[in-house]
Design a protein around this motif. Structure first.
Motif, PDB file in Angstrom:
ATOM      1  N   UNK A  50      -9.838 -10.383   4.553  1.00 26.86           N
ATOM      2  CA  UNK A  50     -10.197  -9.207   5.076  1.00 26.86           C
ATOM      3  C   UNK A  50      -8.800  -8.017   3.963  1.00 26.86           C
ATOM      4  N   UNK A  51      -7.940  -8.032   4.198  1.00 24.57           N
ATOM      5  CA  UNK A  51      -6.803  -7.453   3.989  1.00 24.57           C
ATOM      6  C   UNK A  51      -6.781  -7.057   3.008  1.00 24.57           C
ATOM      7  N   UNK A  52      -6.893  -8.685   1.991  1.00 22.66           N
ATOM      8  CA  UNK A  52      -6.781  -8.296  -0.018  1.00 22.66           C
ATOM      9  C   UNK A  52      -7.686  -7.690  -0.391  1.00 22.66           C
ATOM     10  N   UNK A  53      -9.236  -7.962   0.016  1.00 22.38           N
ATOM     11  CA  UNK A  53     -10.289  -7.504   0.054  1.00 22.38           C
ATOM     12  C   UNK A  53     -10.332  -5.917   0.212  1.00 22.38           C
ATOM     13  N   UNK A  54      -9.936  -5.602   1.150  1.00 23.33           N
ATOM     14  CA  UNK A  54      -9.352  -4.147   1.482  1.00 23.33           C
ATOM     15  C   UNK A  54      -9.127  -3.634   0.400  1.00 23.33           C
ATOM     16  N   UNK A  55      -8.287  -3.708   0.216  1.00 24.47           N
ATOM     17  CA  UNK A  55      -7.061  -3.216  -0.817  1.00 24.47           C
ATOM     18  C   UNK A  55      -7.398  -3.331  -2.530  1.00 24.47           C
ATOM     19  N   UNK A  56      -8.404  -4.412  -2.761  1.00 25.06           N
ATOM     20  CA  UNK A  56      -9.337  -4.317  -3.676  1.00 25.06           C
ATOM     21  C   UNK A  56      -9.779  -3.382  -4.063  1.00 25.06           C
ATOM     22  N   UNK A  57     -10.603  -3.204  -3.015  1.00 23.70           N
ATOM     23  CA  UNK A  57     -11.514  -2.659  -3.109  1.00 23.70           C
ATOM     24  C   UNK A  57     -11.075  -1.194  -3.782  1.00 23.70           C
ATOM     25  N   UNK A  58     -10.348   0.265  -2.380  1.00 24.97           N
ATOM     26  CA  UNK A  58      -9.299   0.667  -3.262  1.00 24.97           C
ATOM     27  C   UNK A  58      -9.090   1.152  -4.404  1.00 24.97           C
TER      28      UNK A  58
END
Length: 117
Positions: A50-58
């Motif tokens: 979830x943290x990686x996906x949130x960063x990638x979304x940003x």
């Protein structure tokens, strides 16, 4: 689990139904423990997602990856989630293949499997 399975088959061949049920119950408990442990290890291995996906979304939400070919159901662009998921699966498969080639890793897995059963 295999030890309990062999014992239950032996009890069944000897006609001892009570021993068969007792040993089979122990085998089911061992299987449940093994299944729960596998589920826990899986959950621990994906907690950073979830943290990686949130960063990638940003970073990459507005910049889809342009492909030089068309993919069925996706078209010629792939967004960050699909590319991350494909890369994550590939890395996990490669990790499994590489780590199983190391003798010390195979011995460690075998010793841990021996402690469970």
């Amino acid at each position: 689990m295999n030890h309990h399975h062999n014992l239950s088959e032996k009890a069944l061949r000897l006609g001892d139904k009570e021993s068969y049920k007792a040993v089979n119950r122990q085998a089911l408990d061992a299987f449940g423990h093994s299944f729960s442990l596998g589920a826990a290890i899986f959950c621990v291995s994906i907690w950073p997602m979830p943290f990686v996906l949130a960063w990638m979304h940003l970073r990459f939400a507005d910049a889809p990856l342009e492909l030089s070919f068309r993919l069925p159901f996706l078209g010629s662009t792939v967004h960050y989630f699909a590319s991350f998921l494909l890369l994550y699966i590939a890395v996990r498969m490669l990790y499994s293949m590489v780590m199983n080639r190391f003798e010390w890793y195979s011995r460690l897995k075998a010793s841990l499997a021996g402690q469970k059963g």
